[in-house]
Motif scaffolding. Structure first.
Motif, short mmCIF file in Angstrom:
data_model
loop_
_atom_site.label_atom_id
_atom_site.label_comp_id
_atom_site.label_asym_id
_atom_site.label_seq_id
_atom_site.Cartn_x
_atom_site.Cartn_y
_atom_site.Cartn_z
N GLY A 84 0.81 -1.22 0.00
CA GLY A 84 0.00 0.00 0.00
C GLY A 84 0.84 1.26 0.00
O GLY A 84 0.57 2.21 -0.75
N ASN A 85 1.88 1.28 0.81
CA ASN A 85 2.74 2.46 0.85
C ASN A 85 3.54 2.63 -0.44
O ASN A 85 3.73 3.75 -0.91
CB ASN A 85 3.68 2.39 2.05
CG ASN A 85 2.97 2.70 3.34
OD1 ASN A 85 2.00 3.45 3.37
ND2 ASN A 85 3.44 2.12 4.42
N LEU A 86 4.00 1.52 -1.02
CA LEU A 86 4.73 1.63 -2.29
C LEU A 86 3.83 2.12 -3.41
O LEU A 86 4.26 2.94 -4.24
CB LEU A 86 5.35 0.29 -2.65
CG LEU A 86 6.54 -0.14 -1.79
CD1 LEU A 86 7.03 -1.52 -2.22
CD2 LEU A 86 7.67 0.87 -1.89
N LEU A 87 2.60 1.65 -3.44
CA LEU A 87 1.66 2.16 -4.44
C LEU A 87 1.37 3.65 -4.23
O LEU A 87 1.29 4.41 -5.19
CB LEU A 87 0.35 1.36 -4.41
CG LEU A 87 0.41 -0.05 -4.97
CD1 LEU A 87 -0.92 -0.77 -4.74
CD2 LEU A 87 0.77 -0.04 -6.44
N SER A 88 1.24 4.06 -3.00
CA SER A 88 1.03 5.48 -2.70
C SER A 88 2.22 6.31 -3.15
O SER A 88 2.06 7.39 -3.74
CB SER A 88 0.81 5.69 -1.20
OG SER A 88 -0.35 5.06 -0.78
N ILE A 89 3.42 5.82 -2.89
CA ILE A 89 4.63 6.54 -3.29
C ILE A 89 4.70 6.68 -4.81
O ILE A 89 4.99 7.75 -5.34
CB ILE A 89 5.88 5.85 -2.71
CG1 ILE A 89 5.92 6.01 -1.20
CG2 ILE A 89 7.15 6.39 -3.33
CD1 ILE A 89 6.94 5.14 -0.50
N VAL A 90 4.41 5.59 -5.53
CA VAL A 90 4.47 5.63 -7.00
C VAL A 90 3.46 6.63 -7.55
O VAL A 90 3.78 7.44 -8.43
CB VAL A 90 4.22 4.22 -7.58
CG1 VAL A 90 3.97 4.27 -9.07
CG2 VAL A 90 5.40 3.32 -7.28
N VAL A 91 2.24 6.62 -7.03
CA VAL A 91 1.21 7.54 -7.52
C VAL A 91 1.55 8.98 -7.16
O VAL A 91 1.42 9.89 -7.99
CB VAL A 91 -0.18 7.13 -6.96
CG1 VAL A 91 -1.21 8.21 -7.21
CG2 VAL A 91 -0.62 5.81 -7.56
N LEU A 92 2.00 9.20 -5.93
CA LEU A 92 2.27 10.56 -5.48
C LEU A 92 3.50 11.17 -6.15
O LEU A 92 3.58 12.39 -6.31
CB LEU A 92 2.41 10.60 -3.96
CG LEU A 92 1.12 10.34 -3.20
CD1 LEU A 92 1.40 10.14 -1.72
CD2 LEU A 92 0.14 11.47 -3.40
N ILE A 93 4.46 10.34 -6.54
CA ILE A 93 5.64 10.86 -7.23
C ILE A 93 5.24 11.41 -8.60
O ILE A 93 5.80 12.40 -9.06
CB ILE A 93 6.73 9.77 -7.34
CG1 ILE A 93 7.44 9.63 -6.00
CG2 ILE A 93 7.74 10.08 -8.43
CD1 ILE A 93 8.49 8.56 -5.96
#
Length: 90
Positions: free
Chosen positions: A28-37
């Motif tokens: 979940g955090n990695l997906l959030s990081i990818v989207v937010l970047i």
């Protein structure tokens, strides 16, 4: 139900749920990081990216430690720097 049986059941629950929560939180955090970047138009997205990174670090510091402790894994700290870091974080 005696106390030792309850402790054994609690330990088995921890051994099965902690890895699931660790994996789910990491994904979940990695997906959030990818989207937010990809959305770095406003400064809010930078703060949310840093928050997802900090959440991942905290997840591994806290939950991984609890998982290791519940599985009776003993970590021997050697050296003054590692000892001080261990006392600081835990």
């Amino acid at each position: 139900m005696n106390c030792s049986l309850r402790e054994e059941i609690a330990q088995q629950i921890e051994l099965h749920t902690y890895p699931f929560l660790l994996g789910l939180g990491t994904v979940g955090n990695l997906l959030s990081i990818v989207v937010l970047i990809q959305m770095r138009q406003h400064s809010v997205y930078r703060y949310l990216t840093l928050m997802a990174i900090a959440d991942t670090v905290l997840l591994y510091i806290g939950l991984l430690r609890e998982l290791l402790l519940s599985s009776s894994f003993h970590l021997h700290i050697q050296g003054t720097l590692l000892c001080k870091l261990h006392v600081f974080f835990f």
